[in-house]
Scaffold this motif. Sequence first.
Motif, PDB file in Angstrom:
ATOM      1  N   ASP A 179       0.796  -1.240   0.000  1.00 43.32           N
ATOM      2  CA  ASP A 179       0.000   0.000   0.000  1.00 43.32           C
ATOM      3  C   ASP A 179       0.822   1.279   0.000  1.00 43.32           C
ATOM      4  O   ASP A 179       0.457   2.267   0.628  1.00 43.32           O
ATOM      5  N   ASP A 226      -6.177   7.646  -7.131  1.00 43.32           N
ATOM      6  CA  ASP A 226      -7.582   8.041  -6.911  1.00 43.32           C
ATOM      7  C   ASP A 226      -8.222   7.254  -5.764  1.00 43.32           C
ATOM      8  O   ASP A 226      -9.307   6.705  -5.901  1.00 43.32           O
ATOM      9  N   GLY A 227      -7.530   7.174  -4.655  1.00 49.22           N
ATOM     10  CA  GLY A 227      -8.053   6.510  -3.472  1.00 49.22           C
ATOM     11  C   GLY A 227      -7.828   5.007  -3.424  1.00 49.22           C
ATOM     12  O   GLY A 227      -8.145   4.374  -2.423  1.00 49.22           O
ATOM     13  N   VAL A 228      -7.300   4.422  -4.485  1.00 49.15           N
ATOM     14  CA  VAL A 228      -7.018   2.986  -4.518  1.00 49.15           C
ATOM     15  C   VAL A 228      -5.539   2.790  -4.213  1.00 49.15           C
ATOM     16  O   VAL A 228      -4.675   3.315  -4.912  1.00 49.15           O
ATOM     17  N   ARG A 229      -5.262   2.040  -3.175  1.00 49.44           N
ATOM     18  CA  ARG A 229      -3.876   1.818  -2.753  1.00 49.44           C
ATOM     19  C   ARG A 229      -3.360   0.501  -3.351  1.00 49.44           C
ATOM     20  O   ARG A 229      -4.115  -0.448  -3.539  1.00 49.44           O
ATOM     21  N   THR A 230      -2.058   0.495  -3.601  1.00 47.99           N
ATOM     22  CA  THR A 230      -1.418  -0.701  -4.132  1.00 47.99           C
ATOM     23  C   THR A 230       0.030  -0.741  -3.655  1.00 47.99           C
ATOM     24  O   THR A 230       0.593   0.282  -3.274  1.00 47.99           O
ATOM     25  N   ALA A 239       1.545   3.076  -2.799  1.00 47.67           N
ATOM     26  CA  ALA A 239       1.116   3.961  -3.887  1.00 47.67           C
ATOM     27  C   ALA A 239      -0.398   4.105  -3.846  1.00 47.67           C
ATOM     28  O   ALA A 239      -1.112   3.191  -3.428  1.00 47.67           O
ATOM     29  N   GLU A 240      -0.872   5.274  -4.292  1.00 41.31           N
ATOM     30  CA  GLU A 240      -2.315   5.529  -4.284  1.00 41.31           C
ATOM     31  C   GLU A 240      -2.733   6.176  -5.601  1.00 41.31           C
ATOM     32  O   GLU A 240      -2.131   7.151  -6.056  1.00 41.31           O
TER      33      GLU A 240
END
Length: 171
Positions: A151, A156-160, A153-154
Amino acid sequence: MPTNEFFKVRGARVGDLPEIVEIYNQAVRAGFQTADLLPWTVADKGVWFKEHSPEDYPILVAECEGVVRAWASVSPYRPGRLALKSTVEWSYYVHQDFRRKGLAKALLDALLSKCCELGYKQGLCIVLERNVASLALLEKLHFQRWAFLPDVAEFDGVRTGHVYMGVRIQS
């Protein structure tokens, strides 16, 4: 450098920069292929290009019918930290209309040979965990998962997360 009837791999020239930038910007627009959120400009990347000399940190391109359709680069990993000078980071990007045609594999194979010549010991590709196609290619090429940062990187509100895929160049 690899060549077949469809494409050839060669060292990048400054005249390739507009095509390199456009291919990269396709990845920015697609999301989850790079952690950049803003597109590159040719003017912004002139310094980046000059920092990648063929003798230290090469940039390679795969061209089809004289047009650059993919590129790969070698960059220092954590510049300035001398204990890490034998480890380099690899990046590669393929034009959206030329994926799954062997260009990325040919570029990565050529980078491996070039890095061996230059005396580097390890290569890293840092990939967003949602970029499953890139992760699958690297696994096929015998890269191993060396680290995972969840988590970080983000979009538009989606973390990865970031996956560190590594390969030993020399023992």
